[in-house]
Design a protein around this motif. Structure first.
Motif, PDB file in Angstrom:
ATOM      1  N   SER A 148       0.834  -1.201   0.000  1.00 14.91           N
ATOM      2  CA  SER A 148       0.000   0.000   0.000  1.00 14.91           C
ATOM      3  C   SER A 148       0.872   1.256   0.000  1.00 14.91           C
ATOM      4  N   VAL A 149       1.913   1.262   0.835  1.00 18.29           N
ATOM      5  CA  VAL A 149       2.834   2.407   0.863  1.00 18.29           C
ATOM      6  C   VAL A 149       3.566   2.524  -0.473  1.00 18.29           C
ATOM      7  N   PHE A 150       4.031   1.406  -0.996  1.00 17.50           N
ATOM      8  CA  PHE A 150       4.734   1.394  -2.284  1.00 17.50           C
ATOM      9  C   PHE A 150       3.851   1.971  -3.387  1.00 17.50           C
ATOM     10  N   MET A 169      -5.313  15.168  10.636  1.00 17.53           N
ATOM     11  CA  MET A 169      -6.455  15.237  11.554  1.00 17.53           C
ATOM     12  C   MET A 169      -7.668  15.886  10.886  1.00 17.53           C
ATOM     13  N   SER A 170      -7.434  16.872  10.040  1.00 17.92           N
ATOM     14  CA  SER A 170      -8.545  17.566   9.386  1.00 17.92           C
ATOM     15  C   SER A 170      -9.258  16.684   8.368  1.00 17.92           C
ATOM     16  N   ALA A 171      -8.503  15.773   7.728  1.00 14.29           N
ATOM     17  CA  ALA A 171      -9.078  14.949   6.660  1.00 14.29           C
ATOM     18  C   ALA A 171      -9.350  13.511   7.090  1.00 14.29           C
ATOM     19  N   MET A 184      -5.675   3.239   5.618  1.00 10.21           N
ATOM     20  CA  MET A 184      -5.558   4.642   6.034  1.00 10.21           C
ATOM     21  C   MET A 184      -4.505   5.428   5.258  1.00 10.21           C
ATOM     22  N   PRO A 185      -3.279   4.895   5.046  1.00 10.83           N
ATOM     23  CA  PRO A 185      -2.277   5.700   4.327  1.00 10.83           C
ATOM     24  C   PRO A 185      -2.759   6.187   2.968  1.00 10.83           C
ATOM     25  N   ARG A 186      -3.355   5.295   2.204  1.00 10.64           N
ATOM     26  CA  ARG A 186      -3.830   5.683   0.875  1.00 10.64           C
ATOM     27  C   ARG A 186      -4.918   6.742   0.975  1.00 10.64           C
ATOM     28  N   ALA A 187      -5.828   6.588   1.941  1.00 10.68           N
ATOM     29  CA  ALA A 187      -6.911   7.554   2.105  1.00 10.68           C
ATOM     30  C   ALA A 187      -6.377   8.921   2.496  1.00 10.68           C
ATOM     31  N   MET A 188      -5.368   8.955   3.348  1.00 15.54           N
ATOM     32  CA  MET A 188      -4.828  10.236   3.794  1.00 15.54           C
ATOM     33  C   MET A 188      -4.090  10.966   2.675  1.00 15.54           C
ATOM     34  N   VAL A 189      -3.282  10.246   1.927  1.00 16.76           N
ATOM     35  CA  VAL A 189      -2.557  10.878   0.816  1.00 16.76           C
ATOM     36  C   VAL A 189      -3.545  11.404  -0.228  1.00 16.76           C
ATOM     37  N   ARG A 190      -4.642  10.685  -0.377  1.00 19.38           N
ATOM     38  CA  ARG A 190      -5.661  11.096  -1.353  1.00 19.38           C
ATOM     39  C   ARG A 190      -6.476  12.288  -0.881  1.00 19.38           C
ATOM     40  N   ASP A 191      -6.836  12.324   0.415  1.00 23.77           N
ATOM     41  CA  ASP A 191      -7.825  13.288   0.893  1.00 23.77           C
ATOM     42  C   ASP A 191      -7.267  14.472   1.666  1.00 23.77           C
ATOM     43  N   ALA A 192      -6.081  14.324   2.267  1.00 21.14           N
ATOM     44  CA  ALA A 192      -5.557  15.394   3.126  1.00 21.14           C
ATOM     45  C   ALA A 192      -4.896  16.486   2.300  1.00 21.14           C
ATOM     46  N   GLU A 193      -5.431  17.677   2.369  1.00 19.95           N
ATOM     47  CA  GLU A 193      -4.870  18.805   1.622  1.00 19.95           C
ATOM     48  C   GLU A 193      -3.539  19.215   2.235  1.00 19.95           C
ATOM     49  N   GLY A 194      -2.498  19.262   1.413  1.00 21.03           N
ATOM     50  CA  GLY A 194      -1.181  19.617   1.906  1.00 21.03           C
ATOM     51  C   GLY A 194      -0.363  18.426   2.358  1.00 21.03           C
TER      52      GLY A 194
END
Length: 323
Positions: free
Chosen positions: A77-79, A163-165, A251-261
């Motif tokens: 997933s990280v890769f 935390m925001s996303a 979670m990692p994939r979701a955060m990279v996709r959704d977290a702005e910045g």
């Protein structure tokens, strides 16, 4: 009578490049030509995302242990997050080796990524037809005794973006960032989940049961930062409800996709961030060590984490609270 033909310089260069690519792949030049022609005719190349998903499904079908499936799923997933939209044929040995070697700080973590990626490519080459022209991990070796690399952490603004996303992952993210809890100790395939009843709001402590703790020994997290409790109070659920009902592996994939910045996900970044900022903010390595579950190893935390951030950054990190 057979004639001897001499390759032109450009043809000789192409031939050498082709032989180098095929070396150790198990494919003949004829096989490679057939695959190339098929793809040139419109056959879609296999994406890393599709290959990783198919490989994980095959691991589940083969009834691998849940811990093994989780290992492959987490690493791949990280890769995949670092190589969005990539195809298996895009990876060359030298570039791939360099990427794997950046996944420290520990040698064991580097070796883990290597094992997972190599297993996926080997599986891909065993399919009929193969999912890629070559296996870039063939002949690749990870050098031992590499110098330990400086741990990577999330900057305060990246932690704020997480935390925001975080959405449904928000309580889990708070425990990971502000208490150093491992994601596999929140939920993990084949193991019980961390429940809200394990959070004692009156005593302001979190109990990690032995059934889900990495060390298989229960531990009690006490004297935790104030901002953690602000997050948990705002998200509090029923006692027997899981802290996070979504799979932590996603979670990692979701955060990279959704977290702005946030354009990266650091492996163990939340736990490393907690240790780094906590030592700087409180100046008490023993206290940090107890929360991390490293009793008797305070010197290790002092060496690995102390001095990696400024005091104002630590203050900003533990000032991240709900709106």
């Amino acid at each position: 009578m057979r004639k001897n033909y001499k390759l032109l310089p450009a043809e000789a260069k192409d031939a050498r490049a082709a032989l180098e690519i095929l070396s150790g792949s198990g494919l003949s030049l004829t096989d490679a030509a057939g695959l190339a022609v098929g793809r040139a005719a419109g056959t879609q190349r296999t994406t890393l995302d599709d290959a990783a998903d198919a490989f994980i499904r095959k691991c589940i079908e083969r009834k691998l242990r849940p811990t093994s499936v989780h290992f492959y799923e987490t690493k791949l997933s990280v890769f995949n997050d670092y190589h969005p939209n990539a195809c298996l044929d895009d990876f060359k040995r030298a570039e791939l080796k360099r990427w794997i070697e950046t996944q420290g700080p520990s040698q064991s973590n580097i070796d883990g990524y290597f094992r997972a990626i190599r297993a996926m490519f080997r599986w891909a080459m065993q399919q009929d037809p193969p999912l890629c022209i070559q296996d870039p991990t063939v002949g690749m070796k990870m050098e031992k005794n590499l110098k330990e690399r400086e741990v990577a952490i999330f900057a305060p603004q990246e932690a704020q973006a997480i935390m925001s996303a975080a959405g449904a992952y928000q309580a889990a993210a708070a425990l990971m960032l502000f208490a150093g809890v491992r994601p596999a100790e929140i939920n993990h395939d084949g193991k019980p989940s961390l429940l809200w009843r394990h959070v004692d709001f009156k005593a302001r402590s979190v109990r990690i049961p032995a059934t889900i703790a990495k060390t298989r020994v229960a531990r009690l997290l006490e004297d935790l930062p104030d901002n953690l409790w602000q997050w948990l109070e705002s998200l509090r659920g029923a006692d027997n409800k899981p802290i996070c009902e979504r799979r932590m592996a996603n979670m990692p994939r979701a955060m990279v996709r959704d977290a702005e910045g946030l354009d990266r996900w650091v492996h163990d970044g939340c736990r490393h961030s907690f240790a780094t900022y906590h030592i700087s903010y409180y100046g008490n390595t023993e206290k940090t060590s107890l929360i991390m579950g490293h009793q008797g190893r305070a010197s290790l935390l002092h060496t690995a984490y102390r001095g990696l951030c400024r005091e104002d950054e630590a203050e900003a990190f533990f000032s991240i609270v709900p709106d």
